[in-house]
Write an enzyme that holds these catalytic residues in place. Structure first.
Site, PDB file in Angstrom:
ATOM      1  CG  ASP A   1      -1.859-110.746 -14.736  1.00  0.00           C
ATOM      2  OD1 ASP A   1      -2.291-109.589 -14.631  1.00  0.00           O
ATOM      3  OD2 ASP A   1      -1.033-111.095 -15.603  1.00  0.00           O
TER       4      ASP A   1
ATOM      5  CD  GLU B   1      -0.280-103.993 -12.650  1.00  0.00           C
ATOM      6  OE1 GLU B   1       0.738-103.857 -11.958  1.00  0.00           O
ATOM      7  OE2 GLU B   1      -0.288-104.563 -13.752  1.00  0.00           O
TER       8      GLU B   1
END
Ligand SMILES: [Zn+2]
Length: 407
Positions: free
Chosen positions: A81, A178
């Site tokens: 992330d 993402e």
């Protein structure tokens, strides 16, 4: 048990775990919710790894062993992330992560000459008609502002995506990307979303989801603050862009505790969604501490209050020390209410609202790098695994059920 794999366009939910012992509770909530949403147990940002002094490999090993010991045998993803540099990619790819979240926010608002022609020529005067009936009009100033704000960030994201592609190709492993632009002060406009995603897709990025900065306030640790009807309309339009250009999923960051918007989010995206939570599992670990060692909980709160004004710097929060009660002399029930308030209503359509949760949320790095607190906290979780598991099971069942209500 299956190794982490790309989850594609299935609806998905990210459970962050800063302590390395939360996965059994996450699995319990997934089981209770039934099928339909795919989990990501291994998920940690580079910033969190720095603050908790954990390596990508440790994060992966903890999540995988927790899933294995709980008998999880369906698909799971693994989210590296908020990546910012090629080194971040190399370290997380080596540990087996396959969902890479690119965060180019350091390059937002930094003007650049990159791709001026591509931006101006491809979008000027464009009208984008969405399936919702909304038309996005892109005039000269829209495109100039978007390029000034996001031009550098998009170039940076594309460069990082190319690096990810070459690293994963060399390993012979599949992956997905993402793009997150959620950590900006201004909401992402529809025109900006359209241009950012279009640039990335044209550059060949394997975009599976995109996290815009949505309208309203997404403060850490508390429920959404803003106009729900306006948010749902905006979500419909953002989701329509994602479907039209991709399809790719819309991603919701800082998603924990924001139950009031979950049904609308699932509805607007028609299941093309990813939701990311991170700090909430740490807060729930503190609830387990409160149940078994009130004195330790009180000391952690006192320490967190000392650290808060320094530690909150990189967070979107509004709690103040003056507006929240010092813990000395408070009963267990009142402490829990003030610092870890339970759901606002029994049906679970509102999340948490206690502002003092933000004091505990933002100070996790200070608490977890304090040897004494860390070892005492971990000991409680090791001695009472069932307490932590049950608390997480209930906590995330509410989250998953609120999402399913909109599916
Ligand atoms: Zn984020």
């Amino acid at each position: 048990m299956n190794a982490p794999q790309p989850l594609g366009l299935s609806p998905s939910f990210g459970f962050g775990d800063r302590l390395g012992v939360a996965t059994p509770g996450h699995v319990a909530s997934m089981r209770r919710a039934g099928s339909g949403i795919a989990p990501i147990f291994a998920q940690q940002s580079i910033r969190e790894m720095t603050r908790t002094q954990r390596s990508p490999q440790q994060v992966m090993d903890d999540a995988l062993s927790g899933a294995k010991e709980s008998g999880w045998d369906s698909a799971q993803g693994a989210d590296a992330d908020h990546l910012k540099t090629p080194q971040d990619v190399d370290r997380t790819a080596a540990a087996g992560f396959c969902f890479f979240t690119i965060d180019p926010s350091d390059h937002v608002d930094k003007d650049t000459d990159a791709d001026v022609v591509a931006w101006v020529d491809s979008y000027r005067g464009k009208l984008v008609k969405l399936s919702t009936g909304t038309t996005i009009t892109i005039d000269d100033s829209t495109v100039a502002n978007a390029r000034r704000k996001y031009g550098g960030a998009v170039s940076q994201a594309i460069a990082l995506a190319k690096h990810i592609d070459s690293v994963m190709r060399a390993k012979g492993r599949d992956y997905e990307i993402e793009l997150s632009v959620d950590e900006t002060p201004q909401p992402t406009t529809l025109a900006e979303h359209f241009m950012i995603a279009d640039q990335c897709l044209k550059a060949g990025m394997k975009l599976v989801s995109l996290a815009p900065r949505f309208i309203g306030e997404f403060e850490k640790g508390v429920d959404y603050k803003g106009d729900l009807a306006a948010l749902e309309k905006s979500l419909n339009d953002h989701a329509a862009i994602a479907k039209q250009l991709g399809p790719y999923k819309l991603s919701l960051h800082s998603g924990s505790d924001k139950l009031s918007i979950y049904p609308a989010f699932a509805r607007a995206t028609r299941g093309l969604f990813h939701v990311k939570t991170a700090g909430t599992s740490y807060l729930e670990a503190l609830r387990a501490v409160l149940r078994h060692d009130l004195d330790l909980f009180r000391r952690i709160v006192e320490f967190a209050r000392e650290r808060y004004d320094t530690d909150k710097a990189t967070y979107h929060v509004s709690a103040t020390l003056a507006s929240t009660p010092p813990p000395a002399g408070m009963s267990a029930i009142n402490l829990e209410k003030a610092y870890l308030e339970r759901w606002e209503d029994v049906k679970g359509t509102r999340g948490f609202t206690a502002p003092a949760r933000q004091i505990l949320h933002t100070t996790f790095g200070s608490v977890l790098t304090n040897e004494q607190f860390k070892s005492q906290l971990m000991q409680i979780l090791r001695e009472h695994p069932q307490t932590y598991r049950d608390i997480l099971d209930e906590h995330f069942s509410r989250h998953l059920n609120a999402l399913r209500a909109g599916m």
